[in-house]
Design an enzyme around this catalytic site. Structure first.
Site, short mmCIF file in Angstrom:
data_model
loop_
_atom_site.label_atom_id
_atom_site.label_comp_id
_atom_site.label_asym_id
_atom_site.label_seq_id
_atom_site.Cartn_x
_atom_site.Cartn_y
_atom_site.Cartn_z
N TYR A 225 3.65 55.22 -78.59
CA TYR A 225 2.53 55.10 -79.53
C TYR A 225 1.20 55.43 -78.85
O TYR A 225 0.89 54.91 -77.78
CB TYR A 225 2.47 53.70 -80.12
CG TYR A 225 1.22 53.47 -80.95
CD1 TYR A 225 1.10 54.03 -82.22
CD2 TYR A 225 0.14 52.74 -80.44
CE1 TYR A 225 -0.05 53.85 -82.98
CE2 TYR A 225 -1.02 52.56 -81.19
CZ TYR A 225 -1.10 53.12 -82.46
OH TYR A 225 -2.24 52.95 -83.19
N HIS B 298 -12.76 58.43 -85.75
CA HIS B 298 -13.06 57.00 -85.78
C HIS B 298 -14.54 56.69 -85.61
O HIS B 298 -14.95 55.54 -85.73
CB HIS B 298 -12.25 56.28 -84.69
CG HIS B 298 -10.79 56.12 -85.03
ND1 HIS B 298 -10.06 57.13 -85.62
CD2 HIS B 298 -9.92 55.09 -84.86
CE1 HIS B 298 -8.81 56.71 -85.79
NE2 HIS B 298 -8.70 55.48 -85.34
N ASN C 188 -10.10 51.04 -77.91
CA ASN C 188 -9.27 49.96 -78.44
C ASN C 188 -9.57 48.65 -77.72
O ASN C 188 -9.17 48.45 -76.57
CB ASN C 188 -7.79 50.33 -78.27
CG ASN C 188 -6.88 49.60 -79.24
OD1 ASN C 188 -5.69 49.54 -79.06
ND2 ASN C 188 -7.45 49.03 -80.29
N TYR D 293 -33.85 9.21 -87.60
CA TYR D 293 -32.69 9.83 -86.95
C TYR D 293 -33.07 11.12 -86.20
O TYR D 293 -32.46 11.44 -85.17
CB TYR D 293 -31.62 10.17 -87.98
CG TYR D 293 -30.93 9.00 -88.60
CD1 TYR D 293 -31.19 7.69 -88.20
CD2 TYR D 293 -29.97 9.20 -89.59
CE1 TYR D 293 -30.55 6.61 -88.78
CE2 TYR D 293 -29.31 8.13 -90.18
CZ TYR D 293 -29.61 6.83 -89.78
OH TYR D 293 -28.96 5.78 -90.35
N ARG E 2 -34.35 9.59 -82.91
CA ARG E 2 -33.45 8.65 -82.24
C ARG E 2 -32.09 9.28 -81.92
O ARG E 2 -31.47 8.95 -80.91
CB ARG E 2 -33.26 7.43 -83.15
CG ARG E 2 -32.59 6.26 -82.47
CD ARG E 2 -32.18 5.13 -83.40
NE ARG E 2 -32.76 5.12 -84.72
CZ ARG E 2 -32.21 4.52 -85.77
NH1 ARG E 2 -31.03 3.89 -85.62
NH2 ARG E 2 -32.78 4.52 -86.95
N PHE F 201 -5.74 43.40 -79.13
CA PHE F 201 -6.97 43.94 -79.71
C PHE F 201 -7.53 43.07 -80.83
O PHE F 201 -8.65 43.28 -81.29
CB PHE F 201 -6.70 45.34 -80.27
CG PHE F 201 -5.53 45.36 -81.21
CD1 PHE F 201 -5.62 44.83 -82.49
CD2 PHE F 201 -4.32 45.90 -80.80
CE1 PHE F 201 -4.53 44.83 -83.35
CE2 PHE F 201 -3.22 45.92 -81.67
CZ PHE F 201 -3.33 45.38 -82.94
N GLU G 94 -2.69 47.50 -90.66
CA GLU G 94 -3.55 46.46 -90.08
C GLU G 94 -3.88 45.48 -91.21
O GLU G 94 -4.95 45.53 -91.82
CB GLU G 94 -4.79 47.11 -89.47
CG GLU G 94 -4.43 48.09 -88.35
CD GLU G 94 -5.49 49.12 -88.05
OE1 GLU G 94 -6.58 49.03 -88.64
OE2 GLU G 94 -5.23 50.02 -87.24
#
Length: 591
Positions: free
Chosen positions: A164, A194, A307, A395, A398, A444, A529
């Site tokens: 791959y 990409h 990647n 508060y 404190r 990834f 994905e």
């Protein structure tokens, strides 16, 4: 023969000059002439002689005199910009310099190096690399690991094994086998396709961090990149040549594909690139100006560059470091406010916090004790109300150790995750040289940093939420002994009225920004994905939350310093007086 790279209306032109006695005006006119020649409609001009323009350096944006000789005004291969009179800048125009150009014009190439091995980088180191304080080199051990990893890839290619991302397509196309004569083209096509992010480019500091972090991951020796290519990438970093990386477009699995692809696109000499010397220009020109050559990708190297979770994590490093700084500052600002509001120090007693021993709570209480009234640092303000009938404070005063404390513990928790992530191999497939094989996995996936940064935003926001309530107490005369909105002549002057509104607005924005992005997931890549982290947005909004926290605490600090003026001539403790003096060195008392 000298040559200059000239920017005209978003295009870059290489203009050779046969005679160095020619002027800056000639260079501008020649660049406009070449620009017009390349346009079907002549760029809207009848001729170059009709165009009025100014010429300025890309570095620092200094204007040049059109009558100056080029040999006096410019260096060989310098980058300049022609600004045509009457031009309106389009909203998508890439300026020659990012915002804050005056800072980058002072950039000095660092002399010191950080040696990266992929295992020992800290968040502080990465921020320093982003700020341009260091260059990068590899350790000898890292070089050997990278070489052994590459040998596995070369073996796969020689034997034409189906693996791959090396001899196949990507994502949905993982079952498509690629001919061996197209393996290099495969990697270039991957980077180009990409590179599809949008939005503003990362500022130089963040792009440096991104590039440095990718180098650190590659140095681990599980990516299959060649040592030759990795050293080329390091040379690009050391020259501060930074690709155009849009901030939006990653879903945080399979890694930060879009931003890292833009990073790789610049490395191969395509797209835009920035350096302190050139400003924004075509990547090939910027690399050439620094004596560098574009990377020629070998099999697997495109995938090795893009990647991983480095966009999420590099922004996460900045977020963690800024959060750590503002958390420390929040204790100082709150202590000063407590003094101005004449609060008690009893709530910070050691024994109280020893019986609820959260580390952050104990740390914050200790810091308050160090800043407030004590035998070592007496306070005249504290002494003035020592025998008042008030038993305890609100508060927001404190409970600072309990509220600020959990923020400190949150930051420590997130920093641990981010530190692990910046020293992790996040590729797919992973190359295991000791086994002589590649294995596909899911390192990834950005869920770890995404969840951590969502948590960071929620935690740090509380510093602004409690700060805004203290600002209210400072401004509201029914809650303090101070004049309304901290001004003597109320009505004539509105004082801190709208400053408090600004703090309230920022806190309200943070409430929306604190919604976790990592609770969302959208299936991508044709359901290959099918679960993603949305970590890119987690990182960017964490930084926005932290920026708002910084701004709210700055308002509180100004308000506390304003309030202390109404208690004069009484003095607070020595450490807090030094804080007051520091503020007054840049901001005067508002009467």
């Amino acid at each position: 023969m000298p040559r200059y790279t000239v920017h005209v209306r978003g295009e870059w032109l290489a203009v050779p000059c046969r005679d160095a006695q020619l002027t800056v005006g000639w260079l501008g006119r020649e660049a406009v002439r070449r620009y017009i020649k390349n346009k079907p409609d002549n760029g809207g001009f009848a001729s170059a002689d009709d165009v009025r323009f100014l010429v300025r350096r890309c570095k620092g944006l200094g204007l040049l005199d059109n009558e100056d000789p080029l040999e006096v005004a410019l260096e060989d291969n310098e980058f300049v910009e022609v600004v045509i009179e009457g031009d309106a800048m389009s909203p998508d125009f890439i300026p020659s310099q990012p915002e804050g150009v005056y800072l980058y014009s002072k950039y000095r190439e660092p002399e010191k190096y950080i040696a990266l091995d992929g295992d020992s980088l800290t968040t502080e180191d990465l921020v320093n690399l982003g700020n341009g304080h260091y260059k990068i080199k590899l350790t000898p051990t890292a070089e050997k690991k990278v070489q052994k990893s590459r040998e596995v890839i070369d073996s796969i290619v020689r034997e034409n094994t189906v693996v791959y991302g090396i001899t196949t397509g990507f994502g949905k196309f993982a079952r498509t086998v690629i001919p061996i004569n197209k393996l290099e083209e495969l990697q270039v096509n991957l980077v180009r396709s990409h590179s599809s992010g949008v939005g503003k480019p990362l500022i130089p500091e963040r792009c440096r961090m991104l590039l440095a972090l990718r180098i650190n991951v590659l140095a681990k020796g599980y990516s299959g990149i060649s040592l030759e290519t990795l050293k080329q990438v390091i040379e690009v970093f050391n020259a501060s040549c930074l690709p155009y990386v849009p901030e939006k477009g990653t879903v945080g699995a399979s890694g930060d594909l879009a931003p890292l692809s833009h990073l790789a696109l610049g490395l191969i000499g395509e797209g835009k690139m920035w350096s302190p010397k050139s400003g924004w220009a075509d990547a090939k020109y910027v690399l050439e100006a620094h004596g560098l050559k574009p990377v020629v990708l070998k099999p697997k190297e495109g995938l090795a560059l893009i990647n991983g979770t480095q966009m999420i994590t590099s922004l996460g490093c900045e977020a963690v470091e800024r959060a750590s700084a503002i958390a420390r500052q929040a204790d100082i600002v709150a202590a000063l406010t407590l003094e101005v509001l004449k609060g008690t120090t009893k709530a910070f007693d050691t024994d109280i916090h020893a019986v609820r021993p959260h580390p952050g709570q104990i740390e914050v209480a200790f810091r308050f004790r160090s800043l407030l009234d004590s035998d070592h640092h007496p306070s005249e303000i504290a002494e003035s109300h020592r025998f008042c009938d008030r038993v305890q404070d609100a508060y927001t005063l404190r409970c600072c150790p309990q509220i600020h404390g959990v923020v400190n513990d949150t930051i420590a928790f997130v920093k641990n995750i981010i530190t692990t992530e910046i020293n992790s191999a996040t590729d797919n497939p992973m190359v295991f040289a000791n086994r002589g094989e590649t294995i596909s996995g899911g390192n990834f996936h950005g869920e770890y940093p995404a969840k951590a940064l969502d948590y960071l935003a929620i935690g740090v926001h509380e510093l602004a939420a409690i700060s805004e309530r203290r600002i209210e107490r400072l401004c509201n005369p029914s809650l303090s002994e101070l004049p309304a909105f901290l001004v003597a002549e109320g009505g004539l002057n509105s004082g801190f009225m709208i400053a408090h509104c600004t703090a309230a607005a920022l806190v309200s924005e943070n409430k929306a920004l604190c919604h976790p992005s990592s609770v969302d997931s959208l299936s991508t890549s044709a359901a290959t994905e099918d679960h993603v982290s949305m970590g890119g947005w987690a990182a960017r909004k964490a930084l926005r939350v932290i920026e708002h926290v910084e701004q709210v605490l700055a308002i509180e600090l100004l308000a506390a310093c304003q309030g202390i003026e109404f208690l004069r001539p009484l003095k607070t403790t020595t450490p807090l007086e030094k804080v007051y003096d520091l503020v007054r060195s840049v901001v005067r008392f508002g009467k």
